[in-house]
Write an enzyme that holds these catalytic residues in place. Structure first.
Site, PDB file in Angstrom:
ATOM      1  CE  LYS A  20      -4.022   2.084   2.190  1.00 52.86           C
ATOM      2  NZ  LYS A  20      -3.579   3.465   1.919  1.00 52.86           N
TER       3      LYS A  20
ATOM      4  CG  ASP B 169       2.429   7.245   3.080  1.00 51.51           C
ATOM      5  OD1 ASP B 169       1.354   7.840   2.876  1.00 51.51           O
ATOM      6  OD2 ASP B 169       3.157   7.463   4.059  1.00 51.51           O
TER       7      ASP B 169
ATOM      8  CD  GLU C  31      -0.726   4.210   3.968  1.00 51.82           C
ATOM      9  OE1 GLU C  31      -1.870   4.613   4.242  1.00 51.82           O
ATOM     10  OE2 GLU C  31      -0.112   4.560   2.959  1.00 51.82           O
TER      11      GLU C  31
END
Length: 315
Positions: free
Chosen positions: A19, A21, A163
């Protein structure tokens, strides 16, 4: 297409990505021209001049890419704070200057259209196969790596301070604008977008200026939903960011408290300066308390790519 927060799904039906950031960007390529669009449909092409060479590298006349623009810190990890120095710039010469100071990378993870063909009704595995054939790594762009072992990727992102992870169902279609269980985001660091509804004056060198922001979220996305108070954040600000927030707050000042119900009891704030609830801040925090407040929140930056009306509690 947006992911839903939840526990990590496992099994052969799923593939996994980091994921990132950063800032979600759609890249429209047509006839050698490039247009970049943010999540809230703003044209942000001028902000990212280093992506201008992308169309010339594609073996296609027209394409629509989905991905995330990131900026890395000195430790090599994506830094939303560094990206803040780039994402609000709308002047071409200033954007070019900052590109030399804070380089970015466009991490591409999906392909929605290709040479006049709508690919959103294809399974993710087919879209990704075409994307792999279309995009080669460049000076400011690359593909988001895919992983088969979700738990191992979660462990790695946790160790590296990233993240989190996004799990995607291999057969999922691309349902534009929708939040779906076919994409599941698993955060290993607590992050939350919040609507700024006011501020409190600081003390000492910050007397008369912003000492803390008062933040909240909507119970449901969409205009008209009440703004629920979630606490105040008084750390994470740089001096230039405090000055920028001060200018923005002056333009949004109002006599009406935007929170419903207003903060009372232990949440009561004395001398609050209320704001029209239009700014969206990205925060890091330790946890949610039992009464729905952020514990030890820290300010990371403003999100110009998100509408305040869409901010809800994320998990």
């Amino acid at each position: 297409m947006k992911a839903t927060s939840g526990p990590l799904p496992t099994g052969a039906d799923w593939t996994y990505e980091v994921k990132w950031d950063g800032m979600r960007i759609l890249a429209f390529v047509e006839g050698g021209r490039l247009r970049l669009q943010s999540y809230n449909e703003r044209d942000v092409t001028v902000s990212w001049p280093e992506l201008a060479g992308l169309p010339a590298t594609l073996p296609a006349t027209a394409a629509l890419l989905d991905g995330e623009v990131i900026a890395t810190g000195s430790d090599g990890r994506p830094s939303f704070g560094r990206l803040q120095q780039r994402m609000h710039v709308a002047n071409a010469s200033e954007a070019s200057r900052r590109a030399g100071e804070v380089p970015i990378t466009y991490v591409v993870f999906d392909l929605l259209h290709l040479d006049g063909h709508d690919l959103t009704e294809l399974a993710l595995t087919d879209r990704r196969r075409l994307l792999d054939q279309l995009v080669d790594p460049g000076p400011a762009w690359r593909l988001s790596p895919l992983h088969d072992d979700g738990p191992a990727l979660v462990a790695a992102t946790t160790e590296q301070g990233l993240e989190g992870v996004v799990a995607k169902r291999r057969r999922s279609l691309y349902d534009a604008g929708k939040r779906t269980r076919d994409w599941v985001k698993v955060k290993v660091r607590h992050r939350q977008e919040m609507v700024v509804g006011g501020w409190l004056s600081g003390e000492g060198v910050r007397a008369g200026r912003i000492g803390a922001l008062l933040v909240g979220y909507h119970e449901q996305a969409g205009d008209g939903s009440a703004l629920t108070f979630a606490g105040k954040v008084g750390t994470g600000f740089t001096e230039p960011e405090l000055e920028r927030l001060g200018r923005l707050a002056a333009d949004l000042a109002t006599d009406e408290c935007p929170f419903d119900p207003p903060p009372t009891g232990a949440d009561r704030v004395i001398g609050a300066h209320w704001l029209r609830p239009e700014l969206v801040a990205e925060l890091a925090f330790a946890e949610w308390t039992g009464d729905g407040r952020l514990r030890h929140p820290s300010y990371l930056g403003l999100r110009t790519d998100k509408e305040a009306s869409e901010v809800t509690r994320d998990g």
